[in-house]
Write an enzyme that holds these catalytic residues in place. Structure first.
Site, PDB file in Angstrom:
ATOM      1  CD  GLU A   1      -5.401  -4.483  -3.537  1.00 18.33           C
ATOM      2  OE1 GLU A   1      -5.488  -4.004  -2.392  1.00 18.33           O
ATOM      3  OE2 GLU A   1      -4.332  -4.869  -4.046  1.00 18.33           O
TER       4      GLU A   1
ATOM      5  CG  HIS B   1      -5.593  -2.503   0.614  1.00 15.35           C
ATOM      6  ND1 HIS B   1      -4.823  -2.375  -0.519  1.00 15.35           N
ATOM      7  CD2 HIS B   1      -5.082  -1.610   1.519  1.00 15.35           C
ATOM      8  CE1 HIS B   1      -3.903  -1.452  -0.318  1.00 15.35           C
ATOM      9  NE2 HIS B   1      -4.029  -0.968   0.919  1.00 15.35           N
TER      10      HIS B   1
ATOM     11  CB  SER C   1      -0.954  -0.040   1.197  1.00 14.19           C
ATOM     12  OG  SER C   1      -1.948   0.956   1.087  1.00 14.19           O
TER      13      SER C   1
END
Length: 517
Positions: free
Chosen positions: A353, A421, A228
């Protein structure tokens, strides 16, 4: 049965060898700053842990909001417990991480952030206990958190089990400043010193270069792996330090330079807005900065939480800013000009995600919107990032792509969560069975396939990959950054055709940097 017996034999040999180190001499390491005394956990007896080593001076008082300074010599250090994380707050608004998988949270399994402190610039080293004849590859992990939250003290992000299993690499993880203390964007700071959280990262990598050999690591084989915003930091880093990246490779997981979570605040209004609530209003830039350096940092974080959770305007959002020193405005142009480090790249994202970024619903919510967000904010930027690196180096530097698609019930307790995610992190860290029951055989095989791919990629700088047929750009016909390997969708790993998804990216108007399509 033969595999089971072989595993038992290997374990007994390992334990016997470790018993020979009963004097614990391997747990004291001389670094440039002093001697660090590490520890072992009985659950992972073949792993040395050196926890909480300072790589920078405490960023307090006049060093608050300032670039990091190298740590002072400390003589001897008991590096046996996790350090506090940097100042931050956890939103009380419901989301997947507070309602479904709190194992990503700092310090424990609840909704708290765990111990935090302004004095937080520490790193930790996990290394095999058994000595290797050769220096081992090193993976430096950059955690995610949208430039707002995060730290190395999260249950899912501890690599002990991974190293216990493989015994063939070292992992380093470090804290860095986020939110207002990491990205103040204050008018009283010079333009090249606004993104001090990014400068923390560089100093941590330099520390690893200078010290990792003492732990058995190879300073010539340092890979940077970020998830991320951690992947975004590494991407920015690759353009800033293109002549001296220190690393030999990068792994970008659900984060790269084409995912924009920047703070676009050219007037420095957010910092001034917060300053006005701490008796620092109506001052010139230098005095405003000095005043905020005296304010109580805990109260500042409490204010940001209270202000942000109720959706007030302005939101007082703090993230990295474009300064043309550490963050640039046009990465596509820089890539076309080859102004990025020549580092082999392993770039990927997850299949679901977007489910993490729609309004939380215990039943899943708007899955069509989630799919759209997956494409717009993750798959397509990942595709773009691969193309950027191909454009920069004409295919001479390996670029591999992956897609994580596992949906395992102990990591994704609700079926609709899928490969959300961050879901790949407990797979690579070998923490997937930490809670909610044992992992399935497929899950373990998938995790091991990913772990082995990560280590092999760094160990060989992308010259040798562990999945048969996984090619990089440079081979005939692989114009889109190599064949994509999908992990966890029915089999541990397989090659997949993502051309239809890439077509959708082009139809959505994604700007590709090395072609008119």
């Amino acid at each position: 049965m033969r595999l089971y017996l072989a595993t038992l034999l290997a374990a007994s040999v390992c334990i016997s060898a470790i018993d020979a180190l009963a004097d614990n001499g391997d747990l004291s390491v001389q670094t440039k700053g002093g001697v660090v005394h590490g520890t072992i956990d009985s659950a992972t007896p073949a792993v040395r842990q050196f926890l909480g080593i300072p790589y920078a001076r405490p960023p307090v008082e006049n060093l608050r909001f300032a670039p990091p300074q190298p740590a002072l010599p400390f003589g001897e250090l008991e590096a046996k417990q996790m350090p506090p994380s940097c100042m931050q707050y956890m939103s009380l608004l419901p989301n997947i991480y507070t309602r479904e998988v709190p194992e990503f949270n700092l310090g424990g399994f609840n909704e708290t952030t765990g111990p935090i402190s302004e004095d937080c610039l520490f790193l930790s080293v996990w290394a095999p206990r058994l000595k290797s004849k050769k220096k081992l590859p090193v993976i430096i992990f950059f955690y995610g958190g949208a430039f707002t939250v995060g730290g190395i003290n999260a249950p899912y992000l501890v690599p002990s089990n991974w190293i216990q299993r493989t015994q063939n690499h070292i992992v380093v993880a470090f804290n860095h400043r986020d939110n207002i203390v990491g990205y103040p964007n204050a008018a009283g700071l010079p333009p090249d010193k606004q993104n001090v959280g990014l400068l923390d990262a560089r100093l941590a990598v330099e520390w690893v270069r200078d010290n990792i050999g003492a732990f058995g690591g190879d300073p010539e084989r340092i890979g940077l792996w970020g998830q991320s915003s951690g992947g975004i930091i590494i991407s920015y880093y690759s353009y800033v330090y293109r002549e001296d990246p220190i690393a030999n490779s990068v792994i970008l997981a659900s984060g790269n330079e084409f995912i924009d979570i920047l703070s676009h605040d050219p007037t420095h209004g957010n910092f001034t807005f917060v300053a006005s609530h701490f008796g620092c209003g109506n001052l010139n830039p230098a005095d405003e900065l000095a005043c905020m350096r005296r304010a109580d940092v805990g109260q500042i974080e409490d204010f940001l939480r209270a202000h942000g959770d109720v959706g007030r305007t302005p939101p007082a959002f703090f993230s990295a800013v474009i300064d043309e020193h550490t963050v640039f405005a046009d990465y596509a142009s820089l890539a076309r000009a080859g102004r990025i480090a020549r580092l082999p790249a392993l770039i990927g994202s997850n299949a679901q995600e977007g489910i993490t970024f729609i309004p939380y619903d215990p039943n899943g919510g708007d899955l069509a919107l989630a799919d759209q967000m997956t494409m717009t904010f993750f798959f397509c930027p990942t595709y773009q990032a691969a193309r950027a690196r191909i454009a920069a180096h004409g295919g001479d530097v390996p670029v591999y792509r992956y897609l994580y698609a596992g949906n395992f019930s102990n990591v994704s307790p609700k079926g609709w969560m899928g490969a959300y995610h961050g879901a790949e992190e407990p797979m690579v860290f070998e923490t997937h069975s930490l809670v909610r029951g044992e992992s399935t055989a497929l899950q373990r095989k998938t995790a091991h396939a990913m772990q082995d791919a990560w280590v092999s990629f760094v160990a060989t700088a992308g010259r040798r990959m562990t999945v048969e047929g996984w090619g990089a750009k440079g081979e005939e016909g692989l114009v889109d950054g190599g064949r994509v390997v999908e992990f966890g969708n029915g089999v541990p790993a397989r090659l997949v055709d993502t051309s239809e998804l890439e077509k959708q990216c082009r139809e959505m108007g994604i700007s590709l940097v090395n072609g008119s399509d």
